[in-house]
Design an enzyme around this catalytic site. Sequence first.
Site, PDB file in Angstrom:
ATOM      1  CE  LYS A 140      -1.817   2.748   2.871  1.00  0.00           C
ATOM      2  NZ  LYS A 140      -1.639   4.010   2.121  1.00  0.00           N
TER       3      LYS A 140
ATOM      4  N   GLY B 276       6.899   4.640   8.506  1.00  0.00           N
ATOM      5  CA  GLY B 276       6.067   5.831   8.666  1.00  0.00           C
ATOM      6  C   GLY B 276       6.261   6.405  10.052  1.00  0.00           C
ATOM      7  CB  SER B 277       4.249   8.810  11.939  1.00  0.00           C
ATOM      8  OG  SER B 277       2.997   8.162  11.849  1.00  0.00           O
ATOM      9  CB  THR B 278       6.751   7.052  16.376  1.00  0.00           C
ATOM     10  OG1 THR B 278       8.113   6.942  15.923  1.00  0.00           O
ATOM     11  CG2 THR B 278       6.628   6.387  17.738  1.00  0.00           C
ATOM     12  CD  GLU B 279      -0.097  10.273  15.531  1.00  0.00           C
ATOM     13  OE1 GLU B 279       0.715  10.967  14.871  1.00  0.00           O
ATOM     14  OE2 GLU B 279      -1.303  10.547  15.626  1.00  0.00           O
TER      15      GLU B 279
ATOM     16  N   GLY C 293       2.890   3.657  13.745  1.00  0.00           N
ATOM     17  CA  GLY C 293       3.556   2.389  14.068  1.00  0.00           C
ATOM     18  C   GLY C 293       2.886   1.704  15.253  1.00  0.00           C
TER      19      GLY C 293
ATOM     20  CD  GLU D  11      12.860   3.608   8.407  1.00  0.00           C
ATOM     21  OE1 GLU D  11      12.787   4.664   9.085  1.00  0.00           O
ATOM     22  OE2 GLU D  11      12.885   3.578   7.173  1.00  0.00           O
TER      23      GLU D  11
ATOM     24  CB  CYS E 132      12.701   8.533   9.281  1.00  0.00           C
ATOM     25  SG  CYS E 132      13.421   7.448   8.076  1.00  0.00           S
TER      26      CYS E 132
ATOM     27  CD  GLU F 176      10.096  12.178  12.496  1.00  0.00           C
ATOM     28  OE1 GLU F 176       9.049  11.562  12.779  1.00  0.00           O
ATOM     29  OE2 GLU F 176      11.015  11.701  11.791  1.00  0.00           O
TER      30      GLU F 176
HETATM   31  P1  ADP Z   1       2.802  10.753   7.740  1.00  0.00           P
HETATM   32  O1  ADP Z   1       2.139  11.219   9.012  1.00  0.00           O
HETATM   33  O2  ADP Z   1       4.170  11.279   7.569  1.00  0.00           O
HETATM   34  O3  ADP Z   1       1.951  10.863   6.505  1.00  0.00           O
HETATM   35  P2  ADP Z   1       2.059   8.089   8.288  1.00  0.00           P
HETATM   36  O4  ADP Z   1       2.694   7.241   9.317  1.00  0.00           O
HETATM   37  O5  ADP Z   1       0.700   8.650   8.570  1.00  0.00           O
HETATM   38  O6  ADP Z   1       3.081   9.217   7.948  1.00  0.00           O
HETATM   39  O7  ADP Z   1       1.940   7.318   6.902  1.00  0.00           O
HETATM   40  C1  ADP Z   1       2.789   6.308   6.451  1.00  0.00           C
HETATM   41  C2  ADP Z   1       1.971   5.231   5.776  1.00  0.00           C
HETATM   42  O8  ADP Z   1       1.094   4.684   6.747  1.00  0.00           O
HETATM   43  C3  ADP Z   1       1.072   5.712   4.643  1.00  0.00           C
HETATM   44  O9  ADP Z   1       1.028   4.729   3.629  1.00  0.00           O
HETATM   45  C4  ADP Z   1      -0.276   5.840   5.319  1.00  0.00           C
HETATM   46  O10 ADP Z   1      -1.357   5.714   4.423  1.00  0.00           O
HETATM   47  C5  ADP Z   1      -0.235   4.670   6.264  1.00  0.00           C
HETATM   48  N1  ADP Z   1      -1.148   4.772   7.416  1.00  0.00           N
HETATM   49  C6  ADP Z   1      -1.584   5.891   8.039  1.00  0.00           C
HETATM   50  N2  ADP Z   1      -2.434   5.571   9.048  1.00  0.00           N
HETATM   51  C7  ADP Z   1      -2.523   4.225   9.072  1.00  0.00           C
HETATM   52  C8  ADP Z   1      -3.221   3.263   9.885  1.00  0.00           C
HETATM   53  N3  ADP Z   1      -4.010   3.652  10.876  1.00  0.00           N
HETATM   54  N4  ADP Z   1      -3.063   1.957   9.618  1.00  0.00           N
HETATM   55  C9  ADP Z   1      -2.250   1.555   8.621  1.00  0.00           C
HETATM   56  N5  ADP Z   1      -1.580   2.382   7.818  1.00  0.00           N
HETATM   57  C10 ADP Z   1      -1.699   3.699   8.026  1.00  0.00           C
END
Ligand code: ADP
Length: 499
Positions: A197, A250-253, A255, A272, A306, A403
């Site tokens: 995705k 992606g983001s820690t949140e 993750g 990561e 990152c 960050e």
């Molecule tokens: P940013 O905040 O920098 O956009 P994210 O961590 O939100 O980084 O996004 C990284 C990836 O994670 C993207 O492909 C996003 O669509 C996906 N993503 C965001 N929220 C969720 C979630 N709740 N579950 C799974 N994937 C997600």
Amino acid sequence: MATVASAPSIDPNVSTFVARKQKMLINGKWVEAASGKTFATYNPATGEVLAQVAEGDREDIDRAVKAARAAFESGPWAKMPPAARGKLIWKLADLIEKHLEEFAQLESLDNGKPLAIARVADVPLTVEHMRYYAGWATKIEGNTIPLILAPANKFLAYTVREPIGVVGQIIPWNFPLLMAAWKLGPALAAGCCSVLKPAEQTPLSALRLGELIQEAGFPDGVVNIVPGYGETAGAALAAHPDVDKVAFTGSTEVGKLIIQASAGNLKKVSLELGGKSPNVVYDDADLDSAIPQAASAIFFNHGQCCCAGSRLYVEKKSFDRVVDGVSKTAEKIRVRPGFDPDCDMGPLVSEEQLNRVTNYLEAGFKEGAKAVAGGKREGNRGYFVQPTVLVNTNEKMKVVREEIFGPVVTAIPFTDPSEIVTKANDTVYGLAAGVWTRDIKKAHATANRLKAGTVWINCYNVFDPALPFGGYKQSGWGREMGHEVLEHYTEVKSVCAAL
Ligand code: ADP
């Protein structure tokens, strides 16, 4: 779309590609979303719609997982010798290289990065990454294990590494094509099948990659690509009961949400995540080298890395010179649309990022920080932010703790070299760190005490497919790249036979 079609240097394949409504790749077919919905991806240099893309959701993810499962259990992929897998991955690398200019343009248009950078960094690194894992397809081995409680002639015990199965791979928008390669390369080398995705902000290069995956001759269902939003498609993939492993960048949140979502079937998870990486310059460093590289440590990819060196710690005697040098470098950076031949730095990826970064700047100023370079949005069209150097900052401030993911560095002097590592480690993150000194002992002693997955000594942002990358603490679980990542895509089976 008019802007793209009329840009003089646009590759004809790219203008056709973005003008077409993009579908998703499931089981070797390009299909609409089950809901029929689409979403827009934007050109961050203008804020205009760049392309319309099928919006994947739970049902599409479910179809893609079924296709991947069938390909994994019983398709031609399941019976393919490792050498044949390796050849397919290598062929894909060749095809990406053949279409380098197209990918560079798609990346620049969708993400905003300078076209010149995408040409020399994103796409060539993707190609080399794929080639590196093409080689690994034939080198995944187990061991023979001498049992310690039995005589050697009583048992033959060995381990085999088997592909983990169906993997869900969720990637971010900062290096869209390269992140797809970081995920697909090792998964395919190990013999897994994937549902990938891409980020909703930047789905285009992954979709073009899907076309080349088909052209290379991967069997149907081995790689499925489902664009869509994180909260819907991403969440459905992370929670899917028939996915064996999820790999997330992606983001820690988010993750942490992935971990929760994976609990249903206890799928394996690798993450990561974010960072707030310290870059430590000692007085005895070669400042002529440290200064430009400290600037590039934060400003490369507009700070949307990152591992960006976002906390610059400089020993007191050198502080003014380093801050002055990094600020002068920042002021010389030409902030333009990625397609402009004079562009050194493009726009941030989205309006959301623009707001996030400018809100952090405001918060910093409120808490007493001062900008010695940059400090605000650039222009009023597109999502541009000035490369910014903040001083008068301290470890209690939001801009130092959190960050930002933008072109903003906080510079802080230090007087006591024995305390700097404690300060550098004073963060919930642990992705990367930089150390600048001519003293070899000090360099390695500092590296030894830093809690970070990567430590760069007298360099920064050096990446190689063979070098593992990932985080301590809340920067993640596991490592990408090198042979380390293959552990996440394989299960170890111990076989013990009585002789
Ligand atoms: P940013 O905040 O920098 O956009 P994210 O961590 O939100 O980084 O996004 C990284 C990836 O994670 C993207 O492909 C996003 O669509 C996906 N993503 C965001 N929220 C969720 C979630 N709740 N579950 C799974 N994937 C997600």
